[in-house]
Motif scaffolding. Structure first.
Motif, PDB file in Angstrom:
ATOM      1  N   SER A 121      43.982 -23.267 -22.707  1.00 42.52           N
ATOM      2  CA  SER A 121      43.134 -22.208 -22.164  1.00 42.52           C
ATOM      3  C   SER A 121      41.786 -22.800 -21.762  1.00 42.52           C
ATOM      4  O   SER A 121      41.109 -23.428 -22.572  1.00 42.52           O
ATOM      5  CB  SER A 121      42.942 -21.103 -23.202  1.00 42.52           C
ATOM      6  OG  SER A 121      42.144 -20.063 -22.681  1.00 42.52           O
ATOM      7  N   VAL A 122      41.407 -22.614 -20.499  1.00 46.36           N
ATOM      8  CA  VAL A 122      40.161 -23.162 -19.962  1.00 46.36           C
ATOM      9  C   VAL A 122      39.317 -22.019 -19.422  1.00 46.36           C
ATOM     10  O   VAL A 122      39.817 -21.167 -18.667  1.00 46.36           O
ATOM     11  CB  VAL A 122      40.450 -24.187 -18.845  1.00 46.36           C
ATOM     12  CG1 VAL A 122      39.140 -24.717 -18.266  1.00 46.36           C
ATOM     13  CG2 VAL A 122      41.299 -25.335 -19.372  1.00 46.36           C
ATOM     14  N   ALA A 123      38.042 -21.996 -19.797  1.00 48.63           N
ATOM     15  CA  ALA A 123      37.117 -20.981 -19.302  1.00 48.63           C
ATOM     16  C   ALA A 123      36.585 -21.402 -17.939  1.00 48.63           C
ATOM     17  O   ALA A 123      36.057 -22.511 -17.787  1.00 48.63           O
ATOM     18  CB  ALA A 123      35.969 -20.785 -20.277  1.00 48.63           C
ATOM     19  N   VAL A 124      36.710 -20.518 -16.961  1.00 47.46           N
ATOM     20  CA  VAL A 124      36.261 -20.799 -15.601  1.00 47.46           C
ATOM     21  C   VAL A 124      35.221 -19.747 -15.215  1.00 47.46           C
ATOM     22  O   VAL A 124      35.568 -18.578 -15.007  1.00 47.46           O
ATOM     23  CB  VAL A 124      37.433 -20.777 -14.604  1.00 47.46           C
ATOM     24  CG1 VAL A 124      36.937 -21.045 -13.193  1.00 47.46           C
ATOM     25  CG2 VAL A 124      38.495 -21.789 -15.002  1.00 47.46           C
ATOM     26  N   VAL A 170      40.060 -11.971 -19.119  1.00 46.50           N
ATOM     27  CA  VAL A 170      38.946 -11.761 -18.189  1.00 46.50           C
ATOM     28  C   VAL A 170      37.770 -11.225 -18.983  1.00 46.50           C
ATOM     29  O   VAL A 170      37.858 -10.159 -19.585  1.00 46.50           O
ATOM     30  CB  VAL A 170      39.318 -10.777 -17.063  1.00 46.50           C
ATOM     31  CG1 VAL A 170      38.143 -10.581 -16.113  1.00 46.50           C
ATOM     32  CG2 VAL A 170      40.540 -11.266 -16.297  1.00 46.50           C
ATOM     33  N   ASP A 171      36.664 -11.985 -19.000  1.00 47.77           N
ATOM     34  CA  ASP A 171      35.446 -11.556 -19.683  1.00 47.77           C
ATOM     35  C   ASP A 171      34.394 -11.212 -18.648  1.00 47.77           C
ATOM     36  O   ASP A 171      34.047 -12.048 -17.800  1.00 47.77           O
ATOM     37  CB  ASP A 171      34.908 -12.660 -20.598  1.00 47.77           C
ATOM     38  CG  ASP A 171      35.826 -12.934 -21.780  1.00 47.77           C
ATOM     39  OD1 ASP A 171      36.600 -12.025 -22.136  1.00 47.77           O
ATOM     40  OD2 ASP A 171      35.783 -14.054 -22.321  1.00 47.77           O
ATOM     41  N   LEU A 177      37.032  -4.774 -15.229  1.00 48.71           N
ATOM     42  CA  LEU A 177      37.846  -5.775 -14.548  1.00 48.71           C
ATOM     43  C   LEU A 177      37.298  -6.136 -13.183  1.00 48.71           C
ATOM     44  O   LEU A 177      37.673  -7.139 -12.610  1.00 48.71           O
ATOM     45  CB  LEU A 177      39.285  -5.263 -14.404  1.00 48.71           C
ATOM     46  CG  LEU A 177      40.098  -5.184 -15.688  1.00 48.71           C
ATOM     47  CD1 LEU A 177      41.466  -4.593 -15.382  1.00 48.71           C
ATOM     48  CD2 LEU A 177      40.273  -6.570 -16.301  1.00 48.71           C
ATOM     49  N   VAL A 178      36.426  -5.313 -12.627  1.00 50.19           N
ATOM     50  CA  VAL A 178      35.872  -5.586 -11.301  1.00 50.19           C
ATOM     51  C   VAL A 178      34.357  -5.529 -11.404  1.00 50.19           C
ATOM     52  O   VAL A 178      33.792  -4.495 -11.741  1.00 50.19           O
ATOM     53  CB  VAL A 178      36.359  -4.571 -10.261  1.00 50.19           C
ATOM     54  CG1 VAL A 178      35.832  -4.915  -8.882  1.00 50.19           C
ATOM     55  CG2 VAL A 178      37.872  -4.518 -10.251  1.00 50.19           C
ATOM     56  N   ALA A 183      32.094 -13.300 -13.550  1.00 49.68           N
ATOM     57  CA  ALA A 183      32.763 -13.142 -14.838  1.00 49.68           C
ATOM     58  C   ALA A 183      33.201 -14.515 -15.308  1.00 49.68           C
ATOM     59  O   ALA A 183      32.955 -15.530 -14.660  1.00 49.68           O
ATOM     60  CB  ALA A 183      33.964 -12.201 -14.698  1.00 49.68           C
ATOM     61  N   THR A 184      33.833 -14.546 -16.467  1.00 56.07           N
ATOM     62  CA  THR A 184      34.447 -15.768 -16.975  1.00 56.07           C
ATOM     63  C   THR A 184      35.926 -15.511 -17.155  1.00 56.07           C
ATOM     64  O   THR A 184      36.315 -14.568 -17.858  1.00 56.07           O
ATOM     65  CB  THR A 184      33.819 -16.188 -18.314  1.00 56.07           C
ATOM     66  OG1 THR A 184      32.434 -16.458 -18.119  1.00 56.07           O
ATOM     67  CG2 THR A 184      34.501 -17.447 -18.843  1.00 56.07           C
ATOM     68  N   LEU A 185      36.724 -16.318 -16.503  1.00 56.46           N
ATOM     69  CA  LEU A 185      38.173 -16.206 -16.620  1.00 56.46           C
ATOM     70  C   LEU A 185      38.684 -17.296 -17.547  1.00 56.46           C
ATOM     71  O   LEU A 185      38.208 -18.432 -17.494  1.00 56.46           O
ATOM     72  CB  LEU A 185      38.847 -16.348 -15.252  1.00 56.46           C
ATOM     73  CG  LEU A 185      38.373 -15.430 -14.127  1.00 56.46           C
ATOM     74  CD1 LEU A 185      39.205 -15.688 -12.878  1.00 56.46           C
ATOM     75  CD2 LEU A 185      38.454 -13.976 -14.536  1.00 56.46           C
ATOM     76  N   HIS A 186      39.655 -16.937 -18.372  1.00 58.02           N
ATOM     77  CA  HIS A 186      40.342 -17.920 -19.195  1.00 58.02           C
ATOM     78  C   HIS A 186      41.732 -18.102 -18.579  1.00 58.02           C
ATOM     79  O   HIS A 186      42.543 -17.164 -18.566  1.00 58.02           O
ATOM     80  CB  HIS A 186      40.439 -17.442 -20.643  1.00 58.02           C
ATOM     81  CG  HIS A 186      39.095 -17.232 -21.280  1.00 58.02           C
ATOM     82  ND1 HIS A 186      38.493 -18.187 -22.072  1.00 58.02           N
ATOM     83  CD2 HIS A 186      38.229 -16.187 -21.226  1.00 58.02           C
ATOM     84  CE1 HIS A 186      37.320 -17.746 -22.482  1.00 58.02           C
ATOM     85  NE2 HIS A 186      37.138 -16.522 -21.992  1.00 58.02           N
ATOM     86  N   VAL A 187      41.971 -19.288 -18.058  1.00 56.51           N
ATOM     87  CA  VAL A 187      43.236 -19.569 -17.392  1.00 56.51           C
ATOM     88  C   VAL A 187      44.014 -20.600 -18.200  1.00 56.51           C
ATOM     89  O   VAL A 187      43.430 -21.458 -18.870  1.00 56.51           O
ATOM     90  CB  VAL A 187      43.012 -20.066 -15.940  1.00 56.51           C
ATOM     91  CG1 VAL A 187      42.349 -18.989 -15.101  1.00 56.51           C
ATOM     92  CG2 VAL A 187      42.180 -21.338 -15.918  1.00 56.51           C
TER      93      VAL A 187
END
Length: 217
Positions: A121-124, A170-171, A177-178, A183-187
């Motif tokens: 899991s990587v925070a983007v 999704v943070d 969500l929008v 935001a910061t996504l964890h992918v």
């Protein structure tokens, strides 16, 4: 020659069938078998079995917990054993191997152990608006966009970093969500793609998240 004195032909007598008649026995057996088969089919069609469905989107590598599941009664016939039964103890140490959408029946093939999933899991961080299509379970591509040069000119062309990764979380600042401010996504990034993603995140510029058309949640 006159036929007035010839005897009239005798009509054959029909004998009532008896239980000793094999045709009657065979007929009774066929009727009884048909009734029994019909009753069994109706009874089987009306039987339901309790299986688990996802109570929220499950993403690859996510440990399976009881509070992530809900019980539904379904008629699956011979396909029941393909899904996780709710009338049996929940197996321990299971993780999702693929995305299981909310409300989807949990197939046994969608589950495995942590050793079966090689993702991290990587925070983007995303500094632009987040599309409503980017939510847990969505499949996205990551692109590296170079930092703008002096005078606002682009220093180079965007390049693809990794394709087809799953959004785990999704943070956002307001919990939605929008958002317009990013935001910061964890992918979930495969281990062999991890160096390229970390290099892009550490480079000047930004990483843009692009949802794949028709894929994911």
């Amino acid at each position: 020659m006159s036929t007035d004195h010839l005897p009239a032909p005798a009509a054959p007598r029909l004998r009532r069938p008896t239980w000793r008649d094999p045709r009657l026995v065979v007929g009774v057996v066929i009727v009884a078998a048909s009734v029994a088969l019909g009753s069994w089919a109706v009874s089987s069609a009306g039987q339901t079995v309790a299986v688990y469905a996802a109570d929220g989107t499950l993403t690859p590598g996510e440990p399976l917990q009881a509070d992530q599941l809900r019980t539904v009664d379904v008629r699956l016939g011979s396909g029941t054993e393909l899904y996780l039964r709710a009338d049996e103890p929940l197996p321990e140490d299971l993780v999702a191997l693929r995305v299981v959408d909310e409300g989807e029946l949990v197939a046994r093939t969608a589950l495995g152990t942590g050793a079966d999933v090689d993702v991290r899991s990587v925070a983007v961080p995303v500094d632009r608006g987040v599309s409503e299509r980017i939510r847990p379970g969505a499949v996205v591509d990551l692109w590296s966009v170079p930092e703008a040069a002096a005078g606002g000119q682009v220093a180079g062309e965007p390049t693809s970093v990794v394709s087809g990764v799953v959004v785990e979380q999704v943070d956002t600042s307001d919990g939605g969500l929008v958002v317009a401010d990013g935001a910061t996504l964890h992918v979930l990034v495969p281990s062999d793609e991890l160096p390229a993603v970390l290099r892009a995140l550490a480079s000047p510029g930004s990483v843009t998240v692009v949802p794949q058309a028709g894929a994911g949640a």
